[in-house]
Design an enzyme around this catalytic site. Structure first.
Site, PDB file in Angstrom:
ATOM      1  N   HIS A 122      -2.888  -3.700 -12.572  1.00 54.94           N
ATOM      2  CA  HIS A 122      -1.464  -3.504 -12.305  1.00 54.94           C
ATOM      3  C   HIS A 122      -0.722  -3.912 -13.587  1.00 54.94           C
ATOM      4  O   HIS A 122      -1.187  -4.799 -14.320  1.00 54.94           O
ATOM      5  CB  HIS A 122      -1.081  -4.430 -11.155  1.00 54.94           C
ATOM      6  CG  HIS A 122       0.295  -4.249 -10.611  1.00 54.94           C
ATOM      7  ND1 HIS A 122       1.397  -4.775 -11.217  1.00 54.94           N
ATOM      8  CD2 HIS A 122       0.734  -3.615  -9.512  1.00 54.94           C
ATOM      9  CE1 HIS A 122       2.474  -4.478 -10.495  1.00 54.94           C
ATOM     10  NE2 HIS A 122       2.105  -3.774  -9.451  1.00 54.94           N
ATOM     11  N   GLN A 202      -3.461  -8.124  -4.090  1.00 52.49           N
ATOM     12  CA  GLN A 202      -3.959  -7.219  -3.053  1.00 52.49           C
ATOM     13  C   GLN A 202      -5.229  -7.742  -2.391  1.00 52.49           C
ATOM     14  O   GLN A 202      -5.845  -7.020  -1.596  1.00 52.49           O
ATOM     15  CB  GLN A 202      -4.227  -5.824  -3.658  1.00 52.49           C
ATOM     16  CG  GLN A 202      -3.003  -5.138  -4.208  1.00 52.49           C
ATOM     17  CD  GLN A 202      -1.961  -4.800  -3.138  1.00 52.49           C
ATOM     18  OE1 GLN A 202      -2.240  -4.772  -1.944  1.00 52.49           O
ATOM     19  NE2 GLN A 202      -0.740  -4.535  -3.572  1.00 52.49           N
ATOM     20  N   LYS A 225       3.687  -9.963   0.366  1.00 56.29           N
ATOM     21  CA  LYS A 225       2.619  -9.018   0.719  1.00 56.29           C
ATOM     22  C   LYS A 225       1.706  -9.594   1.793  1.00 56.29           C
ATOM     23  O   LYS A 225       0.682  -9.015   2.126  1.00 56.29           O
ATOM     24  CB  LYS A 225       1.789  -8.671  -0.522  1.00 56.29           C
ATOM     25  CG  LYS A 225       2.572  -7.854  -1.569  1.00 56.29           C
ATOM     26  CD  LYS A 225       1.697  -7.514  -2.741  1.00 56.29           C
ATOM     27  CE  LYS A 225       2.470  -7.044  -3.952  1.00 56.29           C
ATOM     28  NZ  LYS A 225       2.975  -5.678  -3.844  1.00 56.29           N
ATOM     29  N   CYS A 365       2.798   1.262 -10.330  1.00 57.78           N
ATOM     30  CA  CYS A 365       2.701   0.258 -11.421  1.00 57.78           C
ATOM     31  C   CYS A 365       1.291   0.184 -11.986  1.00 57.78           C
ATOM     32  O   CYS A 365       0.833  -0.902 -12.390  1.00 57.78           O
ATOM     33  CB  CYS A 365       3.149  -1.131 -10.966  1.00 57.78           C
ATOM     34  SG  CYS A 365       4.836  -1.185 -10.432  1.00 57.78           S
TER      35      CYS A 365
HETATM   36  N1  PMP Z   1      -0.619  -7.003  -8.888  1.00 59.95           N
HETATM   37  C1  PMP Z   1      -0.956  -6.133  -7.933  1.00 59.95           C
HETATM   38  C2  PMP Z   1      -2.381  -5.697  -7.806  1.00 59.95           C
HETATM   39  C3  PMP Z   1       0.023  -5.624  -7.084  1.00 59.95           C
HETATM   40  O1  PMP Z   1      -0.284  -4.751  -6.147  1.00 59.95           O
HETATM   41  C4  PMP Z   1       1.351  -6.065  -7.233  1.00 59.95           C
HETATM   42  C5  PMP Z   1       2.467  -5.532  -6.357  1.00 59.95           C
HETATM   43  N2  PMP Z   1       2.558  -4.162  -6.306  1.00 59.95           N
HETATM   44  C6  PMP Z   1       1.635  -6.990  -8.238  1.00 59.95           C
HETATM   45  C7  PMP Z   1       0.622  -7.432  -9.046  1.00 59.95           C
HETATM   46  C8  PMP Z   1       3.017  -7.494  -8.480  1.00 59.95           C
HETATM   47  O2  PMP Z   1       3.485  -8.166  -7.358  1.00 59.95           O
HETATM   48  P1  PMP Z   1       5.007  -8.645  -7.303  1.00 59.95           P
HETATM   49  O3  PMP Z   1       5.817  -7.395  -7.415  1.00 59.95           O
HETATM   50  O4  PMP Z   1       5.132  -9.282  -5.968  1.00 59.95           O
HETATM   51  O5  PMP Z   1       5.206  -9.542  -8.443  1.00 59.95           O
END
Ligand code: PMP
Length: 420
Positions: A122, A202, A225, A365
């Site tokens: 990500h 995740q 999450k 992302c």
């Molecule tokens: N890493 C992963 C694997 C994610 O799925 C996400 C959220 N989409 C994030 C990091 C970032 O999380 P946050 O937006 O809550 O900072």
């Protein structure tokens, strides 16, 4: 066994209608819904206990401080940390990963050092290290994936060398759902003394997590999450490493003492929680992990595996659907990224919304991962404890309808085509 119908009673939002249909919420990888227990804990805090923490001798401040500290303890227990002091509350996974990059990387990396990342990362896990690498003259290397979405473990062996100082990766992919073998990667990294930074955004909400078994040095995850509120995230770190680090943000609450010449940092975890923290959100997260513990994380995992297995079986019956990532449900979380051949992912997402089904569309992302797979984007359905097999039947039926309307959807907006 987890009974999703029982669980649903705790989630008022799931009784909602969207576009005249009962809401089917399949966007859990983006954020989950919140149970009444969490919502009530937050309002209870504001109604009866609200005060700033760690600053006052008055009763309300002491109550708020105690509730906030207990939330750290609950989270520590949830991930089997050695101590609650290893649990740093911050705003989300993104901030947690930046704390490591700026608190450890900025102070320890030197020119010529290497950082090993993966194409599955990500952006929140990848970009902080890329910036630090630029600032320090370090080099970034990437581990590739196989075409069916597994990390190519042999590349960790090839890329990790005496120059490697950091290895960062997601425990579970937010697009493919792939569950990675954290311990295997950690052992390779530790052979050369590199630090191991795991993105658990995740994984922690979906599979039992024991930081002692993972053998990583840092683990980041987000409260929102996993049934908790937004604005609260966690950085778990090995105590000796956290103690050796500099805070990323500094100011009130991070210090024991300051003179004009010197700063003495506060005990863990407070030195990393600068300024007034998200107190109510932290307390809400404590209640969320208690809720998940009551259900049992193994039950959460088994439930999602059943949902994924059923979805993949049903999707295989649909000729026009292409899905990505591991085919074996044992190797993935409840995340399914797919496309309908010949239709743009956003068109499919807005058509599903007309059926009351919430999914995410785009690159989630994870642009480099999509480029690696040769994709401009995907539709992502992601499950949680309140999703049911009946919802999946309805989802598949809706996909069938969308496929049957494919030609019209290509030329007109979904709203004009998917009516009735
Ligand atoms: N890493 C992963 C694997 C994610 O799925 C996400 C959220 N989409 C994030 C990091 C970032 O999380 P946050 O937006 O809550 O900072």
């Amino acid at each position: 066994m987890l009974d999703p119908e029982e669980v649903r009673k705790d989630f008022p939002i799931l009784t909602r209608e969207v576009n005249g249909r009962r809401l089917v919420y399949f966007d859990n990888a983006a954020t989950t819904q919140k149970p009444l227990q969490v919502i009530n804990a937050i309002s209870n805090y504001y109604m009866y206990h609200n005060a700033n923490v760690h600053r006052g001798f008055h009763t309300l401040s002491q109550e708020a401080s105690q509730m906030y500290e207990e939330a750290h303890e609950k989270v520590a227990k949830f991930i089997n940390a050695y101590s609650w002091r290893e649990v740093v509350f911050c705003s989300n996974t993104t901030e947690a990963l930046n704390i490591v990059a700026y608190g450890w990387g900025l102070w320890n990396l030197r020119e010529g050092d290497e950082i090993v990342l993966t194409v599955m990362d990500h952006h929140s896990s990848m970009l902080p290290w890329r910036i630090i690498a630029k600032l320090k003259g370090a080099r970034v290397k990437y581990v590739d994936i196989t075409d069916d979405g597994y990390l190519r473990y042999e590349q960790f062996e090839e890329l990790i060398s005496e120059k490697t100082r950091v290895v960062a990766f997601p425990i579970a992919s937010n697009v493919l759902g792939t569950i990675n073998d954290a311990r295997r990667i950690a052992r390779l990294a530790h052979r050369v003394g590199a630090i191991v930074v795991a993105d658990g955004a995740q994984s922690v909400p979906h599979i039992p997590t024991d930081v002692r078994e993972l053998e990583v040095d840092f683990l980041a995850f987000s409260g929102h999450k996993m049934l908790g509120p937004t604005g609260i995230g966690v950085l778990w770190g090995r105590q000796d490493l956290l103690e050796s680090m500099h805070p990323f943000k500094v100011g009130g609450d991070t210090i024991k003492d300051v003179t004009l010449d010197d700063i003495v940092w506060h005990d863990l975890p407070w030195r990393f929680e600068a300024g007034t923290p998200n107190i109510a959100e932290g307390i809400g997260l404590g209640v969320a992990v208690e809720y998940l513990t009551r259900i049992g994380m193994s039950n959460v995992r088994e439930h999602e595996k059943t949902l994924v297995e059923y979805t993949l079986k049903r999707m295989r019956e649909l000729e026009d659907v292409e899905y990505y990532g591991p085919r074996n449900p044992a190797d993935k979380t409840g995340v399914i990224a797919f496309n309908i051949k010949g239709l743009n992912h956003h068109t499919v997402g807005s058509a599903l919304d007309l059926f009351g089904i919430a999914v995410r569309t785009g690159m989630h992302c994870a642009h480099p991962l999509h480029y690696r797979l040769g994709l401009k984007g995907t539709v992502r359905a992601s499950y949680y404890i309140y999703n049911t097999l009946e919802e999946i039947d309805y989802f598949i039926e809706s996909l069938e309808k969308i496929i049957s309307l494919k030609d019209s959807l290509r030329s007109k907006p979904a709203k004009e085509v998917c009516t009735g």
